[in-house]
Design an enzyme around this catalytic site. Structure first.
Site, PDB file in Angstrom:
ATOM      1  N   LYS A   1       9.049   6.221  -1.520  1.00  0.00           N
ATOM      2  CA  LYS A   1       9.914   6.877  -0.541  1.00  0.00           C
ATOM      3  C   LYS A   1      11.349   6.345  -0.614  1.00  0.00           C
ATOM      4  O   LYS A   1      12.306   7.108  -0.682  1.00  0.00           O
ATOM      5  CB  LYS A   1       9.372   6.679   0.884  1.00  0.00           C
ATOM      6  CG  LYS A   1       7.941   7.171   1.073  1.00  0.00           C
ATOM      7  CD  LYS A   1       7.433   6.897   2.485  1.00  0.00           C
ATOM      8  CE  LYS A   1       7.345   5.436   2.867  1.00  0.00           C
ATOM      9  NZ  LYS A   1       6.310   4.657   2.140  1.00  0.00           N
TER      10      LYS A   1
ATOM     11  N   ARG B   1       5.482   7.845  11.756  1.00  0.00           N
ATOM     12  CA  ARG B   1       4.287   7.187  11.229  1.00  0.00           C
ATOM     13  C   ARG B   1       3.082   7.326  12.147  1.00  0.00           C
ATOM     14  O   ARG B   1       2.003   6.864  11.785  1.00  0.00           O
ATOM     15  CB  ARG B   1       4.581   5.701  11.069  1.00  0.00           C
ATOM     16  CG  ARG B   1       4.768   5.230   9.621  1.00  0.00           C
ATOM     17  CD  ARG B   1       5.289   3.819   9.704  1.00  0.00           C
ATOM     18  NE  ARG B   1       5.013   2.979   8.595  1.00  0.00           N
ATOM     19  CZ  ARG B   1       5.909   2.667   7.645  1.00  0.00           C
ATOM     20  NH1 ARG B   1       7.086   3.233   7.642  1.00  0.00           N
ATOM     21  NH2 ARG B   1       5.605   1.799   6.716  1.00  0.00           N
TER      22      ARG B   1
ATOM     23  N   ARG C   1       7.771  -5.304  -6.443  1.00  0.00           N
ATOM     24  CA  ARG C   1       9.018  -4.754  -5.876  1.00  0.00           C
ATOM     25  C   ARG C   1      10.031  -5.850  -5.559  1.00  0.00           C
ATOM     26  O   ARG C   1       9.711  -6.877  -5.004  1.00  0.00           O
ATOM     27  CB  ARG C   1       8.673  -3.978  -4.604  1.00  0.00           C
ATOM     28  CG  ARG C   1       9.889  -3.640  -3.753  1.00  0.00           C
ATOM     29  CD  ARG C   1       9.605  -2.517  -2.797  1.00  0.00           C
ATOM     30  NE  ARG C   1       8.672  -2.838  -1.732  1.00  0.00           N
ATOM     31  CZ  ARG C   1       8.265  -1.956  -0.825  1.00  0.00           C
ATOM     32  NH1 ARG C   1       8.685  -0.702  -0.864  1.00  0.00           N
ATOM     33  NH2 ARG C   1       7.420  -2.313   0.108  1.00  0.00           N
TER      34      ARG C   1
ATOM     35  N   ARG D   1      12.839 -10.522  -2.317  1.00  0.00           N
ATOM     36  CA  ARG D   1      11.540  -9.878  -2.148  1.00  0.00           C
ATOM     37  C   ARG D   1      11.179  -9.914  -0.663  1.00  0.00           C
ATOM     38  O   ARG D   1      11.545 -10.847   0.048  1.00  0.00           O
ATOM     39  CB  ARG D   1      10.475 -10.623  -2.975  1.00  0.00           C
ATOM     40  CG  ARG D   1      10.662 -10.391  -4.462  1.00  0.00           C
ATOM     41  CD  ARG D   1       9.680 -11.166  -5.314  1.00  0.00           C
ATOM     42  NE  ARG D   1      10.123 -11.158  -6.696  1.00  0.00           N
ATOM     43  CZ  ARG D   1       9.713 -10.283  -7.629  1.00  0.00           C
ATOM     44  NH1 ARG D   1       8.790  -9.395  -7.339  1.00  0.00           N
ATOM     45  NH2 ARG D   1      10.197 -10.317  -8.858  1.00  0.00           N
TER      46      ARG D   1
ATOM     47  N   ARG E   1      -1.348  -2.518   5.594  1.00  0.00           N
ATOM     48  CA  ARG E   1      -0.402  -1.402   5.754  1.00  0.00           C
ATOM     49  C   ARG E   1      -1.012  -0.094   5.270  1.00  0.00           C
ATOM     50  O   ARG E   1      -0.781   0.966   5.847  1.00  0.00           O
ATOM     51  CB  ARG E   1       0.901  -1.713   5.014  1.00  0.00           C
ATOM     52  CG  ARG E   1       1.763  -2.705   5.815  1.00  0.00           C
ATOM     53  CD  ARG E   1       2.641  -3.575   4.941  1.00  0.00           C
ATOM     54  NE  ARG E   1       3.607  -2.827   4.172  1.00  0.00           N
ATOM     55  CZ  ARG E   1       4.228  -3.318   3.088  1.00  0.00           C
ATOM     56  NH1 ARG E   1       3.967  -4.545   2.668  1.00  0.00           N
ATOM     57  NH2 ARG E   1       5.109  -2.594   2.460  1.00  0.00           N
TER      58      ARG E   1
HETATM   59  P1  ADP Z   1       6.666   0.533   3.297  1.00  0.00           P
HETATM   60  O1  ADP Z   1       7.322   1.822   2.970  1.00  0.00           O
HETATM   61  O2  ADP Z   1       6.579  -0.401   2.159  1.00  0.00           O
HETATM   62  O3  ADP Z   1       5.374   0.681   4.062  1.00  0.00           O
HETATM   63  P2  ADP Z   1       8.607   0.092   5.455  1.00  0.00           P
HETATM   64  O4  ADP Z   1       9.829  -0.613   5.042  1.00  0.00           O
HETATM   65  O5  ADP Z   1       8.694   1.536   5.702  1.00  0.00           O
HETATM   66  O6  ADP Z   1       7.520  -0.263   4.364  1.00  0.00           O
HETATM   67  O7  ADP Z   1       8.003  -0.604   6.756  1.00  0.00           O
HETATM   68  C1  ADP Z   1       7.799  -1.997   6.825  1.00  0.00           C
HETATM   69  C2  ADP Z   1       7.135  -2.344   8.150  1.00  0.00           C
HETATM   70  O8  ADP Z   1       8.020  -1.988   9.230  1.00  0.00           O
HETATM   71  C3  ADP Z   1       5.844  -1.596   8.447  1.00  0.00           C
HETATM   72  O9  ADP Z   1       4.707  -2.240   7.879  1.00  0.00           O
HETATM   73  C4  ADP Z   1       5.824  -1.628   9.975  1.00  0.00           C
HETATM   74  O10 ADP Z   1       5.442  -2.895  10.466  1.00  0.00           O
HETATM   75  C5  ADP Z   1       7.299  -1.440  10.322  1.00  0.00           C
HETATM   76  N1  ADP Z   1       7.683  -0.008  10.463  1.00  0.00           N
HETATM   77  C6  ADP Z   1       8.547   0.680   9.678  1.00  0.00           C
HETATM   78  N2  ADP Z   1       8.670   1.945  10.095  1.00  0.00           N
HETATM   79  C7  ADP Z   1       7.862   2.078  11.176  1.00  0.00           C
HETATM   80  C8  ADP Z   1       7.544   3.155  12.041  1.00  0.00           C
HETATM   81  N3  ADP Z   1       8.071   4.389  11.893  1.00  0.00           N
HETATM   82  N4  ADP Z   1       6.663   2.911  13.052  1.00  0.00           N
HETATM   83  C9  ADP Z   1       6.118   1.694  13.236  1.00  0.00           C
HETATM   84  N5  ADP Z   1       6.365   0.640  12.452  1.00  0.00           N
HETATM   85  C10 ADP Z   1       7.239   0.820  11.418  1.00  0.00           C
HETATM   86  P1  ADP Z   2       8.179   2.907  -0.480  1.00  0.00           P
HETATM   87  O1  ADP Z   2       9.576   3.046   0.068  1.00  0.00           O
HETATM   88  O2  ADP Z   2       7.396   4.197  -0.398  1.00  0.00           O
HETATM   89  O3  ADP Z   2       7.423   1.768   0.112  1.00  0.00           O
HETATM   90  P2  ADP Z   2       9.533   2.101  -2.968  1.00  0.00           P
HETATM   91  O4  ADP Z   2      10.444   3.249  -3.227  1.00  0.00           O
HETATM   92  O5  ADP Z   2      10.112   0.841  -2.462  1.00  0.00           O
HETATM   93  O6  ADP Z   2       8.296   2.593  -2.049  1.00  0.00           O
HETATM   94  O7  ADP Z   2       8.731   1.813  -4.340  1.00  0.00           O
HETATM   95  C1  ADP Z   2       7.843   0.679  -4.434  1.00  0.00           C
HETATM   96  C2  ADP Z   2       8.048  -0.005  -5.798  1.00  0.00           C
HETATM   97  O8  ADP Z   2       7.581   0.849  -6.843  1.00  0.00           O
HETATM   98  C3  ADP Z   2       9.508  -0.300  -6.130  1.00  0.00           C
HETATM   99  O9  ADP Z   2       9.561  -1.547  -6.811  1.00  0.00           O
HETATM  100  C4  ADP Z   2       9.933   0.853  -7.035  1.00  0.00           C
HETATM  101  O10 ADP Z   2      10.931   0.434  -7.985  1.00  0.00           O
HETATM  102  C5  ADP Z   2       8.630   1.223  -7.739  1.00  0.00           C
HETATM  103  N1  ADP Z   2       8.487   2.682  -7.930  1.00  0.00           N
HETATM  104  C6  ADP Z   2       8.895   3.690  -7.122  1.00  0.00           C
HETATM  105  N2  ADP Z   2       8.562   4.902  -7.614  1.00  0.00           N
HETATM  106  C7  ADP Z   2       7.883   4.655  -8.780  1.00  0.00           C
HETATM  107  C8  ADP Z   2       7.264   5.497  -9.765  1.00  0.00           C
HETATM  108  N3  ADP Z   2       7.260   6.845  -9.647  1.00  0.00           N
HETATM  109  N4  ADP Z   2       6.672   4.888 -10.824  1.00  0.00           N
HETATM  110  C9  ADP Z   2       6.663   3.526 -10.941  1.00  0.00           C
HETATM  111  N5  ADP Z   2       7.231   2.681 -10.051  1.00  0.00           N
HETATM  112  C10 ADP Z   2       7.841   3.237  -8.975  1.00  0.00           C
END
Ligand code: ADP
Ligand code: ADP
Ligand code: ZN
Length: 215
Positions: A13, A88, A127, A160, A172
């Site tokens: 995303k 979410r 990541r 990280r 998660r």
């Molecule tokens: P990822 O896409 O890797 O799951 P995010 O950066 O979107 O991670 O979210 C990291 C953490 O922040 C989530 O595990 C949760 O604890 C919190 N969080 C983010 N967005 C929301 C949301 N819309 N509602 C509730 N908690 C959230």
């Molecule tokens: P999200 O926001 O949904 O949690 P990220 O965009 O941060 O996910 O992507 C998670 C990790 O995977 C990052 O390190 C990113 O560089 C890598 N990544 C994202 N899209 C792809 C893909 N299509 N193929 C391989 N690696 C990807």
């Protein structure tokens, strides 16, 4: 154009949102980024959210709804918005309806990035991001062109996330399955859901999203 990017942690995303920001001058609203900024700044919201995030659980609906409301107020009506990691829960999806009306916006697409859960742990544990500009990278799938320097800003400082470890990722994912995936039918009923194969290489996922936006 206002879109929601939906998908479990590591689906891509943030990666896709940041590309849309560059190519379409849209605004990325990531509740995860907002919450991490609040934690870092030790605001009351951050102090409340920190332990919840470290456990891989969801922060309260009220908090994230307020964050999104404030951001929509700040950006005004001009540019399109990408909701990244929000809504979410069913309650958040409901609140978003009110917020869109309040801010004079309508939803164009809900784009679901479909991924295989087994690949997500690998994505998340590899990541990292630029500490200066936030550009996202991956140990294997997206290294900077010059190994130790950010492609975008040239910084040599990377970081990280504290919650990007296997145990938290599993939690998660469970949250996503239990609370987030069930909101899809709400948007499906309105014909808004479009699916993209999130397992494809980054550029192909981007192309799939472009096709949807053009359609
Ligand atoms: P990822 O896409 O890797 O799951 P995010 O950066 O979107 O991670 O979210 C990291 C953490 O922040 C989530 O595990 C949760 O604890 C919190 N969080 C983010 N967005 C929301 C949301 N819309 N509602 C509730 N908690 C959230
Ligand atoms: P999200 O926001 O949904 O949690 P990220 O965009 O941060 O996910 O992507 C998670 C990790 O995977 C990052 O390190 C990113 O560089 C890598 N990544 C994202 N899209 C792809 C893909 N299509 N193929 C391989 N690696 C990807
Ligand atoms: Zn950078």
């Amino acid at each position: 154009m206002n879109i929601i990017l939906l998908g479990p942690p590591g689906a891509g995303k943030g990666t896709q949102a940041s590309r849309l920001v560059k190519d379409h001058a849209m605004v990325q609203l990531s509740t995860g980024d907002m919450l991490r900024a609040a934690v870092k700044a030790e605001t009351p919201v951050g102090l409340e959210a920190k332990a919840v995030m470290e456990a891989g659980e969801l922060v309260s609906d009220d908090i994230v709804t307020r964050l999104i409301d404030d951001e929509l107020t700040q950006i005004g009506p001009v540019r399109g918005v990408i909701f990244d990691g929000y809504p979410r829960t069913a309650a958040q999806a409901e609140s978003l309806e009110g917020l869109l009306a309040k801010h004079g916006r309508k939803l164009d697409h809900v784009i679901e990035l479909e991924v295989d859960e087994d690949a997500l742990v690998d994505r998340i544990t590899g990541r990292f991001t630029c500490a200066k500009c936030g550009e996202g990278y991956h140990d294997r799938y997206k290294l900077p062109r010059t190994p130790t320097l950010c492609d975008v800003c040239g910084s040599d400082q990377f970081k990280r996330r504290a919650d990007d470890n296997e145990a938290t990722v599993r939690q998660r994912m469970a949250e996503y399955r239990a609370k987030t995936a069930p909101i899809l039918p709400f948007y499906e009923a309105r014909g808004l859901v479009k699916r993209v194969d999130g397992m494809a290489p980054i550029a192909e996922v981007s192309a799939g999203i472009e096709t949807i936006l053009a359609g």
